[in-house]
Design a protein around this motif. Structure first.
Motif, PDB file in Angstrom:
ATOM      1  N   PHE A   1       3.525   2.453   1.973  1.00  0.00           N
ATOM      2  CA  PHE A   1       2.300   2.124   2.707  1.00  0.00           C
ATOM      3  C   PHE A   1       1.094   2.839   2.104  1.00  0.00           C
ATOM      4  O   PHE A   1       0.033   2.227   1.898  1.00  0.00           O
ATOM      5  N   ALA A   2       1.232   4.137   1.805  1.00  0.00           N
ATOM      6  CA  ALA A   2       0.128   4.913   1.242  1.00  0.00           C
ATOM      7  C   ALA A   2      -0.284   4.357  -0.115  1.00  0.00           C
ATOM      8  O   ALA A   2      -1.483   4.258  -0.417  1.00  0.00           O
ATOM      9  N   SER A   3       0.694   3.968  -0.914  1.00  0.00           N
ATOM     10  CA  SER A   3       0.396   3.410  -2.230  1.00  0.00           C
ATOM     11  C   SER A   3      -0.350   2.077  -2.108  1.00  0.00           C
ATOM     12  O   SER A   3      -1.343   1.844  -2.806  1.00  0.00           O
ATOM     13  N   ARG A   4       0.131   1.211  -1.209  1.00  0.00           N
ATOM     14  CA  ARG A   4      -0.547  -0.074  -1.021  1.00  0.00           C
ATOM     15  C   ARG A   4      -1.957   0.122  -0.455  1.00  0.00           C
ATOM     16  O   ARG A   4      -2.889  -0.576  -0.854  1.00  0.00           O
ATOM     17  N   ALA A   5      -2.117   1.083   0.450  1.00  0.00           N
ATOM     18  CA  ALA A   5      -3.437   1.349   1.018  1.00  0.00           C
ATOM     19  C   ALA A   5      -4.387   1.857  -0.060  1.00  0.00           C
ATOM     20  O   ALA A   5      -5.550   1.419  -0.141  1.00  0.00           O
ATOM     21  N   LYS A   6      -3.911   2.761  -0.910  1.00  0.00           N
ATOM     22  CA  LYS A   6      -4.753   3.292  -1.986  1.00  0.00           C
ATOM     23  C   LYS A   6      -5.144   2.179  -2.947  1.00  0.00           C
ATOM     24  O   LYS A   6      -6.309   2.076  -3.347  1.00  0.00           O
TER      25      LYS A   6
ATOM     26  N   ASN B   1     -10.992  -2.777  -3.432  1.00  0.00           N
ATOM     27  CA  ASN B   1     -12.213  -3.068  -2.677  1.00  0.00           C
ATOM     28  C   ASN B   1     -13.412  -2.299  -3.237  1.00  0.00           C
ATOM     29  O   ASN B   1     -14.526  -2.832  -3.274  1.00  0.00           O
ATOM     30  N   MET B   2     -13.188  -1.080  -3.662  1.00  0.00           N
ATOM     31  CA  MET B   2     -14.277  -0.296  -4.261  1.00  0.00           C
ATOM     32  C   MET B   2     -14.728  -0.938  -5.567  1.00  0.00           C
ATOM     33  O   MET B   2     -15.935  -1.023  -5.839  1.00  0.00           O
ATOM     34  N   SER B   3     -13.782  -1.428  -6.359  1.00  0.00           N
ATOM     35  CA  SER B   3     -14.135  -2.104  -7.614  1.00  0.00           C
ATOM     36  C   SER B   3     -14.943  -3.364  -7.330  1.00  0.00           C
ATOM     37  O   SER B   3     -15.938  -3.641  -8.006  1.00  0.00           O
ATOM     38  N   ASN B   4     -14.499  -4.118  -6.332  1.00  0.00           N
ATOM     39  CA  ASN B   4     -15.230  -5.331  -5.962  1.00  0.00           C
ATOM     40  C   ASN B   4     -16.638  -5.002  -5.483  1.00  0.00           C
ATOM     41  O   ASN B   4     -17.601  -5.697  -5.818  1.00  0.00           O
TER      42      ASN B   4
END
Length: 89
Positions: free
Chosen positions: A65-70, A76-79
């Motif tokens: 979960f933590a990996s997918r969230a990161k 999203n930050m790149s976008n």
């Protein structure tokens, strides 16, 4: 029903069945006490293994979960950065 409840139920049932089997088996008292002690040790080890497996599974799920969230946050930050650079043009 949660898997942890199933594991604990199975382990509890095994413990009760083993204890009743030892108590009702025709044997000397000293042998019966040794068998009960061994069954108790086995049960303790089975419970430890079950708890270890539950903890390992929870850690694995948390890490996934933590990996997918990161990854999602990074994407999203790149976008957002790409969109900001397009606006600045």
């Amino acid at each position: 029903m949660r898997p942890s409840n199933v594991v604990l139920g199975v382990l509890g049932g095994l413990a009760v069945g083993a204890a009743l089997g030892v108590l009702f088996a025709p044997d000397k008292g000293s042998n019966t006490r040794k068998k009960i002690a061994q069954k108790g040790t086995d049960l303790k080890n089975n419970i430890k293994d079950g708890i270890h497996n539950i903890i390992a599974s929870a850690e694995e799920k948390y890490n996934d979960f933590a990996s997918r969230a990161k990854n999602s946050v990074d994407e999203n930050m790149s976008n957002l950065e790409r969109m900001n650079s397009e606006i600045d043009r």
